[in-house]
Design a protein around this motif. Structure first.
Motif, PDB file in Angstrom:
ATOM      1  N   LYS A  30       1.548   1.987  -1.528  1.00 56.86           N
ATOM      2  CA  LYS A  30       0.829   2.016  -0.249  1.00 56.86           C
ATOM      3  C   LYS A  30       0.873   3.414   0.322  1.00 56.86           C
ATOM      4  O   LYS A  30       1.947   3.994   0.522  1.00 56.86           O
ATOM      5  CB  LYS A  30       1.451   1.044   0.755  1.00 56.86           C
ATOM      6  CG  LYS A  30       0.762   1.048   2.108  1.00 56.86           C
ATOM      7  CD  LYS A  30      -0.638   0.449   2.017  1.00 56.86           C
ATOM      8  CE  LYS A  30      -1.435   0.616   3.290  1.00 56.86           C
ATOM      9  NZ  LYS A  30      -2.788   0.058   3.172  1.00 56.86           N
ATOM     10  N   THR A  68       6.231  -2.811   5.232  1.00 56.56           N
ATOM     11  CA  THR A  68       4.956  -2.548   4.552  1.00 56.56           C
ATOM     12  C   THR A  68       4.854  -3.386   3.281  1.00 56.56           C
ATOM     13  O   THR A  68       3.819  -4.012   3.015  1.00 56.56           O
ATOM     14  CB  THR A  68       4.846  -1.041   4.202  1.00 56.56           C
ATOM     15  OG1 THR A  68       4.960  -0.299   5.412  1.00 56.56           O
ATOM     16  CG2 THR A  68       3.556  -0.713   3.514  1.00 56.56           C
ATOM     17  N   MET A  72       2.187  -6.390   2.541  1.00 61.02           N
ATOM     18  CA  MET A  72       1.254  -6.341   1.400  1.00 61.02           C
ATOM     19  C   MET A  72       1.306  -7.641   0.600  1.00 61.02           C
ATOM     20  O   MET A  72       0.292  -8.090   0.080  1.00 61.02           O
ATOM     21  CB  MET A  72       1.572  -5.146   0.503  1.00 61.02           C
ATOM     22  CG  MET A  72       1.091  -3.842   1.096  1.00 61.02           C
ATOM     23  SD  MET A  72       1.059  -2.518  -0.116  1.00 61.02           S
ATOM     24  CE  MET A  72       2.773  -2.223  -0.373  1.00 61.02           C
ATOM     25  N   PRO A  79      -2.776  -3.165  -0.580  1.00 62.23           N
ATOM     26  CA  PRO A  79      -2.133  -2.133  -1.410  1.00 62.23           C
ATOM     27  C   PRO A  79      -3.128  -1.037  -1.794  1.00 62.23           C
ATOM     28  O   PRO A  79      -4.308  -1.317  -2.013  1.00 62.23           O
ATOM     29  CB  PRO A  79      -1.683  -2.891  -2.665  1.00 62.23           C
ATOM     30  CG  PRO A  79      -1.848  -4.324  -2.373  1.00 62.23           C
ATOM     31  CD  PRO A  79      -2.800  -4.472  -1.234  1.00 62.23           C
ATOM     32  N   THR A  80      -2.635   0.198  -1.895  1.00 62.71           N
ATOM     33  CA  THR A  80      -3.476   1.315  -2.333  1.00 62.71           C
ATOM     34  C   THR A  80      -3.739   1.189  -3.838  1.00 62.71           C
ATOM     35  O   THR A  80      -4.805   1.523  -4.327  1.00 62.71           O
ATOM     36  CB  THR A  80      -2.753   2.648  -2.044  1.00 62.71           C
ATOM     37  OG1 THR A  80      -2.397   2.654  -0.675  1.00 62.71           O
ATOM     38  CG2 THR A  80      -3.597   3.853  -2.363  1.00 62.71           C
TER      39      THR A  80
END
Ligand SMILES: Nc1ncnc2c1ncn2[C@@H]1O[C@H](COP(=O)(O)OP(=O)(O)OP(=O)(O)O)[C@@H](O)[C@H]1O
Ligand SMILES: [Mg+2]
Length: 335
Positions: A30, A68, A72, A79-80
């Motif tokens: 993230k 975080t 998620m 999420p990235t």
């Protein structure tokens, strides 16, 4: 393969004592500000399984990415990179509407819930909110459900008309738990559910969480700063530092190996003064909490940093059964 044979395979696997993963977290990252250079990750390449029915602890300093990660898993944050599998469904790219269908199975007791309720809402309105979103039951049925849940968390129908400011911190904490459990979820992220409450109440809430877990067959991700609480209720504990996993172990005890986990253990209060002397400060003081550009994320604060730690990030590898460590020097299976 027929459904019957799949069921049989699952049955025999369970008979052998193999546990089923409720959640699989695969290489999750993230980054809150993608434009920032170099990129700073709140969560960095985390892979982890959460077994059905387990209580998995998550500890680490403030800002290391615990909330975080919890958010998620419930897709309250996207999420990235990486994948999140819930009940064998990859939910990473689920839309809002797809998530709505499973949202009742995954809930969160939010950090600071006790102070975050709408002051104009009664307890009944607070706990009704998720029911109104997800259930088509009549008002009467909903109220019955809410009263039954209030009783489960040690409150009763007299609280229905109370406002949050008319309750103690512990009572509000219970309302937060009732709100998270009212939809009968399978998985609950408990984010600092027992922080900032006194010792006696903490024990009560922990006992309550364990009882509810048994009654409702729940799986928890239990996020906490409180090592004693984590040791009391968790089956395994994940130790995070600046977005990375440092160690996974059955408890924060004498068996911990990673220098960071040892420092966390050293920072906990030990009632017996004779034992305290063994737990000395194990962190390099005065170092900035900053992610190094390469190498081990803990290198700036570790007392044992060597050249390799400055250039190569150690992978998380098994040390013993269920015990994983990310350190170049303290894992016996390091290659
Ligand atoms: N919405 C957001 N936007 C930008 N940065 C964020 C956001 N949420 C969290 N962060 C940053 O991500 C990092 C991890 O935050 P997170 O809340 O996950 O930490 P935490 O481990 O839960 O800390 P604490 O123990 O204090 O609750 C922090 O540096 C934080 O400032
Ligand atoms: Mg947090």
């Amino acid at each position: 393969m027929s459904i019957l044979s799949l069921c049989l395979i699952q049955f025999f696997n369970l008979k052998k004592g193999e546990s089923v993963n409720l959640l699989e977290i695969k290489g999750v990252y993230k980054c809150y500000n993608e434009k920032q250079k170099p990129k700073v990750y709140a969560v960095h390449n985390i892979s982890l399984n959460i077994k059905k029915g387990e209580i998995l602890g998550l500890v680490g300093e403030s800002g290391c990415g615990k909330s975080t990660l919890g958010k998620m898993l419930l897709k309250l944050e996207q999420p990235t990179r990486g994948r999140i599998i819930f009940n064998r469904h990859d939910i990473t790219d689920y839309s809002f509407n797809q998530m709505r269908k499973i949202r009742n199975s995954m809930q969160m007791i939010f950090q600071g819930t006790a102070n975050a309720f709408n002051p104009y809402f009664t307890v009944k309105q607070i706990i009704s909110e998720p029911l109104n979103n997800y259930s088509s039951e009549s008002a009467e049925e909903k109220e019955k459900k809410i009263v039954a849940m209030l009783e489960k968390v040690g409150l009763n129908h007299t609280y229905l008309t109370r406002y949050s400011q008319e309750m103690s911190g512990g009572q509000r904490q219970r309302v937060g738990i009732a709100r998270a459990l009212i939809l009968n979820p399978e998985f609950v992220v408990c984010d600092e559910a027992v922080s900032s409450i006194d010792y006696a109440l903490k024990r009560q809430i922990l006992t309550l969480l364990i009882d509810l877990k048994r009654q409702f067959d729940l799986t928890y991700l239990f996020i906490s700063h409180d090592i004693s609480a984590v040791n009391k209720i968790c089956d395994r504990v994940v130790v995070m530092y600046l977005g990375n996993i440092m160690e996974i172990i059955s408890g924060i005890n004498d068996k911990v190996q990673h220098p960071y986990t040892k420092a966390l253990l050293a920072a906990t209060l030990v009632p017996d003064p004779k034992k305290r002397s063994k737990n000395m400060v194990l962190l390099r003081e005065g170092e900035e909490l900053k992610i190094p550009e390469k190498g081990c994320v803990f290198q700036n604060r570790c007392l044992y940093t060597q050249e390799v730690c400055k250039t190569k990030q150690p992978a998380l590898v098994p040390h013993n059964d269920e015990h994983y460590i990310a350190c170049h020097f303290c894992c016996k299976n390091r290659i």
